[in-house]
Design a protein around this motif. Structure first.
Motif, short mmCIF file in Angstrom:
data_model
loop_
_atom_site.label_atom_id
_atom_site.label_comp_id
_atom_site.label_asym_id
_atom_site.label_seq_id
_atom_site.Cartn_x
_atom_site.Cartn_y
_atom_site.Cartn_z
N UNK A 1 -70.30 -25.50 39.95
CA UNK A 1 -71.36 -24.97 40.81
C UNK A 1 -71.93 -26.12 41.64
N UNK A 2 -72.52 -25.76 42.77
CA UNK A 2 -73.16 -26.73 43.65
C UNK A 2 -74.67 -26.51 43.60
N UNK A 3 -75.40 -27.55 43.33
CA UNK A 3 -76.86 -27.49 43.23
C UNK A 3 -77.46 -27.28 44.62
N UNK A 4 -78.13 -26.12 44.82
CA UNK A 4 -78.78 -25.84 46.10
C UNK A 4 -80.29 -25.64 45.90
N UNK A 5 -80.82 -26.23 44.83
CA UNK A 5 -82.22 -26.02 44.48
C UNK A 5 -83.16 -26.31 45.65
N UNK B 1 -82.64 -10.16 44.09
CA UNK B 1 -81.25 -10.27 43.64
C UNK B 1 -80.65 -11.63 44.00
N UNK B 2 -80.91 -12.09 45.22
CA UNK B 2 -80.38 -13.37 45.66
C UNK B 2 -80.90 -14.50 44.77
N UNK B 3 -82.18 -14.44 44.45
CA UNK B 3 -82.77 -15.47 43.60
C UNK B 3 -82.23 -15.40 42.18
N UNK C 1 -79.04 -17.78 37.92
CA UNK C 1 -78.03 -17.65 36.87
C UNK C 1 -77.01 -18.78 36.96
N UNK C 2 -76.49 -19.02 38.15
CA UNK C 2 -75.49 -20.08 38.29
C UNK C 2 -76.12 -21.46 38.20
N UNK C 3 -77.38 -21.56 38.57
CA UNK C 3 -78.09 -22.81 38.35
C UNK C 3 -78.21 -23.12 36.88
N UNK D 1 -81.92 -25.54 38.96
CA UNK D 1 -82.67 -24.30 39.20
C UNK D 1 -81.83 -23.27 39.95
N UNK D 2 -81.26 -23.66 41.08
CA UNK D 2 -80.46 -22.74 41.90
C UNK D 2 -79.09 -23.37 42.19
N UNK D 3 -78.04 -22.55 42.16
CA UNK D 3 -76.69 -23.07 42.45
C UNK D 3 -75.81 -21.97 43.01
#
Length: 251
Positions: A172-176, A212-214, A219-221, A227-229
């Motif tokens: 996964x790529x961290x996009x927090x 839903x997007x969050x 989940x992947x984060x 936090x977000x991925x």
């Protein structure tokens, strides 16, 4: 005439697919100084909401938000993405023109036939683009003036954005820090995601889209300890030089 090569090219069936699956990753790569691009295979003319013209404007706005260096759409019919020789040549020509090092494709399974067909079509086009004897014009109707100047090129790496399908990602790529901007790029598609009567039985309300997007990004984060991925899959085995530098804690 060949342009400055792209570092990363994301290929997807529809305008807004990339924003939903790997927009944060493209933005992160742009912030790292990488040249990023998006190739939409169709123009979105069959969507329940909007039309090709409105979605083109929205795609251009989203590309600005994501700091994309290049974006184009092919003329493959929406709802009829087929892995034909002609379509493979169309994508192979783009690969030769833009010369990406990394290509991001949709995962090869999914609900929408356009999505999983785009995966196979994109992979085979990447392979064909590297064949020295291949004429990417293919036929007089496809020929362009600069086709003969396009030298063979094959991306070094192909990865798959898996957000549209329930499969465990390879990484996964961290996009927090980029989640809000990523969501802003998605919301640039007002014809698709604003609250409206057209398609209200098919599309969730805008507030639900946010939730839903969050939830998906969280989940992947969680899988990656951030936090977000955004999730991706690679077919190849990973290569490690130093065991002490492998990211993500085990226990």
């Amino acid at each position: 005439m060949q342009t400055t090569p792209l570092d990363i090219l994301a290929i997807a069936a529809h305008r807004d697919d990339v924003e939903q699956t790997c927009g944060g990753t493209l933005l992160k790569m742009a912030q790292h100084g990488r040249r990023t691009g998006i190739l939409d295979l169709t123009r979105g003319e069959m969507g329940t909401r909007g039309n090709a013209e409105s979605r083109a404007q929205e795609a251009a706005e989203a590309a600005k938000i994501l700091r994309v260096s290049w974006r184009e759409a092919l003329d493959i019919p929406d709802g009829r993405v087929e892995n034909t020789w002609e379509n493979r040549l169309k994508v192979a020509r783009v690969i030769r023109e833009q010369r990406p090092q990394v290509v991001i494709l949709p995962y090869w399974k999914g609900r929408h036939p356009d999505h999983y067909t785009a995966s196979t079509l994109g992979y085979e086009a990447c392979f064909l683009a590297g064949l020295a004897k291949l004429d990417v014009a293919g036929s007089p109707s496809l020929a362009k003036q600069d086709d003969k100047s396009l030298t063979p090129h094959r991306p070094f790496k192909i990865i798959y954005a898996t957000l549209y399908y329930d499969v465990r990602p390879t990484f996964v790529v961290d996009i927090t820090e980029l989640f809000e901007v990523r969501f802003q790029a998605l919301m640039a598609y007002k014809s698709q995601f604003s609250d409206q009567e057209t398609g209200k039985d098919l599309f969730p309300a805008q507030a639900e889209i946010r939730a839903r997007t969050e939830a998906m990004a969280r989940f992947y984060g969680l899988l990656g300890g951030v936090t977000y991925a955004e999730p991706f899959l690679q077919k190849e085995v990973g290569l490690v030089d130093d065991l002490t530098l492998i990211p993500v804690k085990s226990i």
